[in-house]
Scaffold this motif. Structure first.
Motif, mmCIF file in Angstrom:
data_model
loop_
_atom_site.group_PDB
_atom_site.id
_atom_site.type_symbol
_atom_site.label_atom_id
_atom_site.label_comp_id
_atom_site.label_asym_id
_atom_site.label_seq_id
_atom_site.Cartn_x
_atom_site.Cartn_y
_atom_site.Cartn_z
ATOM 1 N N HIS A 78 48.942 46.980 35.977
ATOM 2 C CA HIS A 78 49.442 45.719 36.542
ATOM 3 C C HIS A 78 49.369 45.750 38.059
ATOM 4 C CE1 HIS A 78 53.386 47.150 38.090
ATOM 5 N NE2 HIS A 78 53.253 48.073 37.148
ATOM 6 N N SER A 79 49.481 46.943 38.633
ATOM 7 C CA SER A 79 49.466 47.074 40.083
ATOM 8 C C SER A 79 48.050 46.974 40.640
ATOM 9 C CB SER A 79 50.096 48.413 40.498
ATOM 10 O OG SER A 79 50.025 48.587 41.889
ATOM 11 N N PHE A 80 47.123 47.802 40.106
ATOM 12 C CA PHE A 80 45.797 47.805 40.722
ATOM 13 C C PHE A 80 44.870 46.712 40.198
ATOM 14 C CE2 PHE A 80 45.437 51.314 37.534
ATOM 15 C CZ PHE A 80 44.400 50.855 36.759
ATOM 16 N N VAL A 81 45.323 45.954 39.196
ATOM 17 C CA VAL A 81 44.523 44.818 38.730
ATOM 18 C C VAL A 81 45.114 43.496 39.225
ATOM 19 C CG1 VAL A 81 43.626 43.592 36.713
ATOM 20 C CG2 VAL A 81 43.745 46.094 36.701
ATOM 21 N N LEU A 82 46.401 43.281 38.983
ATOM 22 C CA LEU A 82 47.005 41.989 39.297
ATOM 23 C C LEU A 82 47.377 41.842 40.768
ATOM 24 C CD1 LEU A 82 49.365 41.516 36.201
ATOM 25 C CD2 LEU A 82 46.955 40.901 36.451
ATOM 26 N N GLU A 83 47.645 42.961 41.444
ATOM 27 C CA GLU A 83 48.130 42.890 42.829
ATOM 28 C C GLU A 83 47.101 43.289 43.875
ATOM 29 O OE1 GLU A 83 52.882 43.819 42.508
ATOM 30 O OE2 GLU A 83 51.541 45.524 42.641
ATOM 31 N N SER A 84 45.997 43.889 43.468
ATOM 32 C CA SER A 84 45.100 44.513 44.446
ATOM 33 C C SER A 84 44.340 43.517 45.294
ATOM 34 C CB SER A 84 44.096 45.416 43.719
ATOM 35 O OG SER A 84 43.203 44.624 42.944
ATOM 36 N N GLY A 85 44.106 42.313 44.779
ATOM 37 C CA GLY A 85 43.278 41.351 45.502
ATOM 38 C C GLY A 85 41.806 41.467 45.180
ATOM 39 N N LYS A 86 41.414 42.496 44.431
ATOM 40 C CA LYS A 86 40.005 42.633 44.056
ATOM 41 C C LYS A 86 39.589 41.492 43.138
ATOM 42 C CE LYS A 86 36.681 45.748 41.855
ATOM 43 N NZ LYS A 86 36.459 47.068 41.208
ATOM 44 N N TRP A 87 40.542 41.010 42.340
ATOM 45 C CA TRP A 87 40.294 39.858 41.476
ATOM 46 C C TRP A 87 41.216 38.728 41.952
ATOM 47 C CZ3 TRP A 87 40.851 44.873 39.739
ATOM 48 C CH2 TRP A 87 39.726 45.457 39.157
ATOM 49 N N PRO A 88 40.765 37.919 42.899
ATOM 50 C CA PRO A 88 41.644 36.909 43.525
ATOM 51 C C PRO A 88 42.148 35.850 42.561
ATOM 52 C CG PRO A 88 39.360 36.656 44.245
ATOM 53 C CD PRO A 88 39.429 37.942 43.512
ATOM 54 N N ASP A 89 41.505 35.713 41.403
ATOM 55 C CA ASP A 89 41.974 34.715 40.426
ATOM 56 C C ASP A 89 43.249 35.171 39.723
ATOM 57 O OD1 ASP A 89 39.863 32.912 40.834
ATOM 58 O OD2 ASP A 89 38.551 34.099 39.548
ATOM 59 N N LEU A 90 43.582 36.468 39.834
ATOM 60 C CA LEU A 90 44.744 37.002 39.132
ATOM 61 C C LEU A 90 45.987 36.956 40.012
ATOM 62 C CD1 LEU A 90 43.100 40.125 37.430
ATOM 63 C CD2 LEU A 90 43.323 37.800 36.531
ATOM 64 N N GLN A 91 47.130 37.105 39.390
ATOM 65 C CA GLN A 91 48.378 37.185 40.139
ATOM 66 C C GLN A 91 49.398 37.970 39.329
ATOM 67 O OE1 GLN A 91 49.398 33.011 40.606
ATOM 68 N NE2 GLN A 91 50.626 32.988 38.736
ATOM 69 N N TRP A 92 50.429 38.469 40.016
ATOM 70 C CA TRP A 92 51.504 39.263 39.402
ATOM 71 C C TRP A 92 52.769 38.424 39.386
ATOM 72 C CZ3 TRP A 92 56.367 41.250 39.961
ATOM 73 C CH2 TRP A 92 56.692 42.402 39.254
ATOM 74 N N PRO A 93 53.577 38.459 38.326
ATOM 75 C CA PRO A 93 53.395 39.206 37.073
ATOM 76 C C PRO A 93 52.506 38.448 36.102
ATOM 77 C CG PRO A 93 55.459 38.019 37.009
ATOM 78 C CD PRO A 93 54.884 37.772 38.376
ATOM 79 N N ALA A 94 52.120 39.102 35.021
ATOM 80 C CA ALA A 94 51.310 38.458 33.993
ATOM 81 C C ALA A 94 52.175 37.553 33.139
ATOM 82 C CB ALA A 94 50.640 39.515 33.113
ATOM 83 N N PRO A 108 42.016 33.084 33.821
ATOM 84 C CA PRO A 108 40.949 34.082 33.951
ATOM 85 C C PRO A 108 41.166 35.244 32.993
ATOM 86 C CG PRO A 108 42.520 34.312 35.741
ATOM 87 C CD PRO A 108 42.942 33.092 34.973
ATOM 88 N N TYR A 109 40.088 35.971 32.741
ATOM 89 C CA TYR A 109 40.205 37.159 31.882
ATOM 90 C C TYR A 109 39.375 38.284 32.488
ATOM 91 C CZ TYR A 109 39.709 40.369 27.964
ATOM 92 O OH TYR A 109 39.709 41.495 27.168
ATOM 93 N N GLY A 113 31.379 36.984 21.738
ATOM 94 C CA GLY A 113 31.611 35.701 22.393
ATOM 95 C C GLY A 113 32.827 35.705 23.292
ATOM 96 N N ILE A 114 33.298 36.900 23.679
ATOM 97 C CA ILE A 114 34.467 36.989 24.552
ATOM 98 C C ILE A 114 34.047 36.588 25.970
ATOM 99 C CG2 ILE A 114 36.365 38.446 25.315
ATOM 100 C CD1 ILE A 114 36.090 38.189 22.250
ATOM 101 N N MET A 115 34.709 35.591 26.535
ATOM 102 C CA MET A 115 34.370 35.121 27.872
ATOM 103 C C MET A 115 35.275 35.822 28.888
ATOM 104 S SD MET A 115 33.931 31.252 29.359
ATOM 105 C CE MET A 115 35.590 30.707 28.984
ATOM 106 N N GLY A 116 34.665 36.511 29.843
ATOM 107 C CA GLY A 116 35.449 37.222 30.834
ATOM 108 C C GLY A 116 34.583 37.671 31.990
ATOM 109 N N ASP A 117 35.193 38.349 32.926
ATOM 110 C CA ASP A 117 34.500 38.845 34.112
ATOM 111 C C ASP A 117 33.873 40.193 33.774
ATOM 112 O OD1 ASP A 117 33.567 39.209 36.630
ATOM 113 O OD2 ASP A 117 35.526 39.271 37.617
#
Length: 983
Positions: free
Chosen positions: A617-633, A93-94, A151-155
């Motif tokens: 890294h904390s409020f994007v990867l760990e927050s759960g707002k974007w469930p497709d992401l995970q910590w660490p990158a 994901p991006y 052409g950048i594919m992302g959310d």
């Protein structure tokens, strides 16, 4: 006479609606709109659900201005990473993001106020922050559309913004982790300060400019105490390029190992007698190695004072006494302005400093702990504290004895007239006889704010710091239920030796730098040297637009409050209301019933924006707002300047709170220069606007450029370079156009594996080899190699070789031809492989290619890495053949230029027998070389003659079996008969 038949309609010419002319600027917006309407990004997420994750965490660009070419390169590289990982079958994901707080935005709003002759300080802070927020949102929306156009594919509908309330609340929460663990302190140290912007600056906010007109002065400090009796009454000479720091001098530094000399010297006009009783001899103390430089500067000063009258000056040295630096301990001098009393009446001690060198100056350094790192450290070690004489705007405070008050000389210390040899400081020093020389011709590199372009100074002010060398606590959960300190990366195990071996933040960070993968490898040394030598991290800024340092400081003890309940109320308020929640009127609400607000100072500083971005890294990867992401990158990818910026702030923040870096790999790119290799600058008029490039050429051309250069180094762009990229693009487009045309009507595998000719097997082996190299390029993030391999395969292996040889088979073989069917079967394999390989690079073009062949086939970008046959071939044998083919073409070309022959089909060729690989007959060679015939000879050279055979009226080959021009060869006669019978 019977009219000969026209066989044009019996030839299988390629048919396709795919145009040769790309028209990208017109087509691309429509394709992008289709992706949006079909929700392509979320289709990708659904198709990759449950797959292995690959997380590229987007480093936030600043929400301030249009996209520039650096933005374009950076985001194309990120898109290439995610697309190739998705192509490889992973879930990549991006989530794009933006940095929204900080000085650049605040400065823009202040500029608007200044134009209206309004004072920012007279505006309600909430109103001011609202304007900053609106300004940032405007540029987020603008840049978002511009980046999507690439052409950048992302959310794109759900980006992260550091100014979102939830993000601001998380940043506060991360700050309070530092506070609760004791990894925060308030202290006074010199920091980079902008008098124009009235704030401390991070190193990343400073740029250096070469100056040639800086002042340099020699100043005499009269020695009044010393264990060396000869020194009493002598003048210690200091040299400085910052005259404005003399008013806050508190000591002099010497080098313990430096050899000094006490000169009894006299400076006079050359014609003056040496035995003049009023000769003006004085004792001067300087380093022996710098004696001559000092004397030369003093003579130059006398020459200037003589106003270029033509008179010359000289000096006479009556006596020299050598003194070792260590012998200067206990010596004291008085400030040149000692007669002012007060601060200036205190004798200035001589202090030993290992930083004192004999590279320039006099070997004696005046110490101002307010305005220098070495000065501060040395003076503090000897009990001398800063005096904070210079205010936020760079002026001396009102009560300062020298240059303070309402004197008309009171102005900012960076003001050039004020700091010049003619300014008030030098004038006053000259008046009391302490200015030995002064000029404005010193060349050096000087720090400037990259926003205001104004000079910055070192200024000692109370700031908040994170210590780099204090032992950190173990990062265990505070309770069995509370996992807030773990992150999704898992709890830190105190038994791990790697953690035990790195108790300080610096040591932990250095261990992580050793672990993390760097591409290119030189990035490891770059960030490593910065972290190894960096001072404590300055967190505070004196501005309005940013996340506040949400601390309460006890007015009596000076300690900040550590109370989890208070902190929880603060975090909840900021999560709900944003940074405006932190206001003095709510102090008691936050403190609760256990404390009295009157006993505490509410900190008004804001956080350095690098702390903001270091928390993403904390409020994007760990927050759960974007469930497709995970910590660490898995990966952070930015320009090389981020080794001192985002890479480093993220590393330090995460190491302090989680014990490890928030990433496993760092990919770094260089900077884009103009076509001549010069840095782009609006003033030079050499910038390249990606928006205009897209209007002229299309986004796929910018993408092809970005993925063709060696982006790990500084690289170039310009009109001629883009034209060359356009040529590359046309060749790739024509490859796809040929494949689409040649595969017209092809519905599946029409060839038995055992009937595949050797040429097709060789090309399949080349495809398998290409596949392996492209996979390696993806693993290595070597996109320059990826793109080059793809372009070279299409141009050299396909267009100039395979397609060229087989066009006769494609056009003229009969409908049931085994060779033709085998060729088209291989073309189909090539099509499916190449359209996938090229999709991450040419995102719009490959969508057009795919939908031309499969109008209802969905998006090409949902496909995965192709499965290619694991075919091998004798590559050395085929390379030998291709070398011979090249020699044949070179031999034919002169005859073509001289119009002896019009095409290679008219050529009869003799080739050296020893140059022909085993297993190829003369007929095979004629087909592969596209000539009338080939025969082998004992000669070492290739010879060409024009054939006398007649030309087939359908395939145009000149063959002995054709009795006259226009008749059919046997192959064509059979093919036409089949078609006639079928009709």
């Amino acid at each position: 006479m019977t009219e000969k038949r026209d066989y044009k309609d019996t030839v299988f010419l390629p048919k396709t609606d795919f145009p040769m002319k790309a028209g990208l600027p017109q087509k691309e917006p429509g394709i992008q709109a289709r992706w949006h309407s079909e929700d392509l990004y979320n289709q990708m997420r659904e198709s990759r659900a449950g797959r292995e994750k690959f997380i590229l965490h987007d480093g936030p660009p600043y929400a301030n201005g249009d996209m520039h070419i650096g933005h374009a390169l950076n985001h194309i590289l990120k898109d290439m990473v995610c697309r190739t990982q998705n192509l490889a079958g992973k879930d990549a994901p991006y989530v794009p993001g933006w940095d929204c707080h900080g000085l650049p935005i605040e400065w823009k709003i202040e500029e608007q106020y200044r134009k209206k002759k309004l004072d920012k300080n007279a505006v309600d802070p909430k109103e001011f922050r609202a304007e900053c927020r609106a300004y940032a949102q405007h540029w987020v929306d603008t840049q978002r559309e511009q980046l999507k156009r690439l052409g950048i594919m992302g959310d794109w509908d759900n980006p992260y913004l550091t100014m979102d309330f939830a993000a601001e609340g998380t940043i506060v929460s991360e700050l309070l982790k530092f506070a609760e663990s004791g990894n925060l302190y308030r202290g006074s140290k010199p920091v980079m300060w902008s008098p124009v912007e009235e704030t401390a600056l991070a190193e990343a906010e400073v740029e250096y400019e070469d100056l040639t007109d800086s002042p340099q002065i020699d100043v005499a400090f009269e020695i009044i105490e010393s264990p060396i009796k000869e020194l009493i009454g002598a003048h210690a000479v200091i040299w400085t390029t910052t005259p404005w720091t003399i008013p806050v001098n508190q000591a002099l530094a010497y080098g313990p190992d430096v050899e000094y000399v006490l000169l009894n010297a006299c400076f006079m006009p050359e014609e003056q007698a040496r035995d003049d009783e009023d000769s003006g001899y004085r004792f001067y103390l300087v380093a022996r190695a710098l004696k001559q430089q000092f004397l030369d500067r003093k003579l130059e000063e006398i020459r200037r004072l003589q106003n270029d009258t033509g008179a010359t000056s000289c000096y006479d040295i009556d006596q020299e006494i050598g003194i070792k630096g260590s012998e200067l301990a206990g010596t004291k001098a008085r400030h040149p302005m000692h007669k002012l009393g007060g601060f200036y009446a205190t004798p200035r001690p001589f202090l030993p400093g290992d930083f004192v060198t004999t590279d320039s100056g006099t070997g004696l350094v005046h110490m101002s702990p307010d305005h220098g790192e070495d000065d501060f450290a040395l003076c503090k070690a000897h009990g001398i504290e800063p005096v904070f004489a210079v205010m936020n705007d760079g002026r001396y405070r009102d009560d300062w004895l020298w240059l303070g008050g309402n004197d008309d000389r009171r102005r900012s210390v960076i003001n050039k007239p004020f700091n010049s040899p003619e300014g008030p400081i030098c004038s006053d020093l000259r008046e009391v006889g302490a200015l030995l020389s002064a000029s404005a011709d010193y060349a050096h590199s000087y720090p400037h704010s990259w926003r205001s372009k104004a000079k910055v100074i070192y200024r000692c002010t109370p700031q908040w710091f994170v210590p780099m060398d204090k032992d950190l606590p173990w990062l265990e959960p505070k309770s069995a239920e509370d996992k807030s300190w773990e992150g999704e990366g898992g709890a830190i195990d105190p038994s791990e030796e790697t953690i035990c071996a790195a108790p300080t933040l610096r040591e932990r960070a250095m261990e992580e730098i050793a672990r993390v993968r760097f591409v290119p490898e030189k990035g490891r040394n770059r960030i490593g040297s910065m972290v190894e030598g960096r001072p404590d991290w300055v967190l505070s800024r004196q501005r309005a637009w940013g996340v506040p340092i949400t601390l309460f400081v006890n007015r009596e003890s000076g300690d900040y409050l550590r109370d989890e309940a208070v902190n929880a109320r603060i975090v909840a308020a900021v999560h709900k209301e944003g940074v405006d929640a932190w206001e003095e009127a709510r102090a008691q609400e936050f403190l609760g019933a256990d404390y009295n607000a009157d006993d505490f100072e509410m900190v008004t500083d804001i956080l350095d924006v690098w702390f903001d971005s270091g928390c993403t890294h904390s409020f994007v990867l760990e927050s759960g707002k974007w469930p497709d992401l995970q910590w660490p990158a898995n990966l952070y990818l930015e320009g090389s300047d981020q080794h001192r910026g985002w890479f480093q702030s993220s590393l330090l923040e995460s190491c302090a709170t989680r014990g490890r870096a928030p990433y496993d790999q760092i990919l770094t790119h260089g900077f884009t220069m103009d076509a001549k290799g010069k840095k782009m600058s609006k003033s030079l008029g050499n910038t390249i606007d990606p928006l205009k490039v897209m209007e002229q050429y299309g986004a796929d051309i910018i993408r092809l450029w970005a993925l063709s250069v060696d982006f790990t180094e500084d690289h170039r762009i310009g009109d001629e370079i883009l034209k060359g990229v356009g040529d590359q693009y046309r060749k790739l487009r024509n490859t796809f156009r040929y494949l689409l045309g040649a595969l017209d009507g092809f519905v599946g595998d029409m060839c038995d594996a055992g009937e595949v000719p050797e040429l097709e097997l060789y090309v399949l082996a080349l495809l398998a080899d290409l596949d392996g190299k492209l996979r390696k390029a993806v693993d290595d993030y070597d996109f320059n190699a990826y793109t080059r391999l793809l372009v070279d395969f299409c141009n050299e292996d396909l267009s100039a070789f395979f397609f060229d040889i087989r066009k006769d088979t494609l056009y003229c073989d009969g409908p049931d031809s085994t060779t033709r069917n085998a060729y088209r079967t291989v073309l189909d394999l090539l099509f499916h492989a190449l359209v996938r390989y090229a999709a991450p690079v040419l995102v719009y073009t490959t969508e057009e290619v795919w939908s031309t062949r499969y109008p209802d086939g969905g998006s090409v970008h949902l496909l995965e890495w192709p499965a290619v046959p694991g075919v091998t071939a004798d590559g050395e044998r085929w390379e030998k053949l291709r070398d011979l083919r090249e020699r044949v073409n070179e031999a034919i070309e002169p005859l073509r230029r001289e119009k002896v022959i019009r095409s290679s089909l008219e050529a009869e060729v003799r080739v050296p027998a020893n140059a022909v690989p085993e297993g190829f007959s003369d007929a095979d060679l004629a087909e592969l070389f596209i000539t009338a015939s080939v025969t082998c000879s004992d000669s070492d050279s290739v010879t060409v003659t024009k054939t006398n055979h007649h030309k087939c009226g359908r395939c145009w080959r000149l063959l002995p079996e054709v009795s006259e021009d226009g008749e059919l060869c046997g192959r064509c006669d059979d093919a036409v008969s089949q078609m006639d019978a079928a009709e």
